[in-house]
Design an enzyme around this catalytic site. Sequence first.
Site, PDB file in Angstrom:
ATOM      1  N   HIS A  21       0.829  -1.202   0.000  1.00  9.79           N
ATOM      2  CA  HIS A  21       0.000   0.000   0.000  1.00  9.79           C
ATOM      3  C   HIS A  21       0.870   1.262   0.000  1.00  9.79           C
ATOM      4  CE1 HIS A  21      -3.219  -2.786   0.952  1.00  9.79           C
ATOM      5  NE2 HIS A  21      -4.097  -1.805   0.831  1.00  9.79           N
ATOM      6  N   HIS A  45       1.289  -3.998   9.222  1.00 11.27           N
ATOM      7  CA  HIS A  45       2.715  -3.858   8.953  1.00 11.27           C
ATOM      8  C   HIS A  45       3.436  -3.275  10.158  1.00 11.27           C
ATOM      9  CE1 HIS A  45       2.813  -4.887   4.680  1.00 11.27           C
ATOM     10  NE2 HIS A  45       1.698  -4.201   4.532  1.00 11.27           N
TER      11      HIS A  45
END
Length: 407
Positions: free
Chosen positions: A146, A197
């Site tokens: 992303h 993450h």
Amino acid sequence: MESISLWQGLALCGIVSWIVISSSLDVTRKIRTLVQPWVSHHVITGTPIILQIQKYQHGYLDALFSGLSCVVSVPFYTAFLPLLFWSGHGKLARQMTLLMSLCDYSGNCIKDVVSAPRPSCPPVRRITATKDEQENALEYGLPSSHTLNTVCLSGYLLHYVLSYTQNEDGSLKFAGFAVVCLIVCLTGLGRIYLGMHSGIDIIAGLAVGFVILSFWLSVHDYVDSFIVSGQNVTTFWAALSLLLLFAYPTPELPTPSFEFHTAFDGVAFGIVAGVQQTYHQFHHESVPRIFTPQLTLSAFLGRMLVGIPTILIVKYCSKALAKWILPIVSNTLGIPIKSTSYIPMLKGSVTCKKTEELKQSGYIKKLPVFSSQGSFDVDTGIRFLQYSGLAWSVVDLVPSLFSYLRL
């Protein structure tokens, strides 16, 4: 023509050589052995920072960052890019499509080479509000796709807008740059807040994103010129797409990353093949653009009503046709095949007993398009043809319908 053909041949031969050499020397495993422990250590030591950020848990933040993840996700761009083609901004659309394909391939390759874990859940709270996020959670962590995609696509969009408008106003450039930075920062923070993450993943996503964006800004004009007016474009891109499937590294454990790459590999091929054939009809720089008298908002809405159902029908038909044709072709050629999801009757079985030649080729068995039994996973071909058909319809079939309907 001779020089272009020579360049194409050298490029394809270089990829083939890399496939053979890297597989023979087991390059992926050696890189993983060196890098994975270091990354895993930073993922573990970064957990307290994630927990500290997640202390500010709130329903509004959950919705904000989940929504932002959807906006910068692959499904969003898959829906957004066709509209960009139909709005008259063909160059921007094809450049962003190819850039996204490059980002997807590069990011997923790194993910599967390193095979580093995501933050452990628990103690980290992981929020997967959509099916797309649930699939993303099955991939490895480093780098953050992303973050990488946001850096590249928002950065390139800013570059295009400033070049298209030819605005030299320094305050406007600064404002655009500030907006891009804000979006990138919110995306990275959101990936940590959602528990998807760790900090090292975000830093890697930023670094890889800047490298890819810099590279793309230096070559995008040459790539676009080749696509719209080059020689052997479709043939070369078909060979390139096929080789990229074989050049993909084998992860430590299976993940959806290769499936995502296959889909975008097919999209890139469909776009290139379609644009190369119909550039002078539908995609040249003089086509009507949205919000002009030649393409009003109502006409654009009409294009959406015609185009979106059409590409969905083509996607369904392409998949059905590929499911029917590929097993027949494979059996005719004596290629052993297997299906992991698309064809139930082929799950867990190999359709051809003659696998000696494949078994003798050790590096072939390690490639993602082959299963552990040395059989070809026909789902790869089905997915590639499905998304190639979808992309081709966006730039060829649907614009033909627009022309017929005078939209």
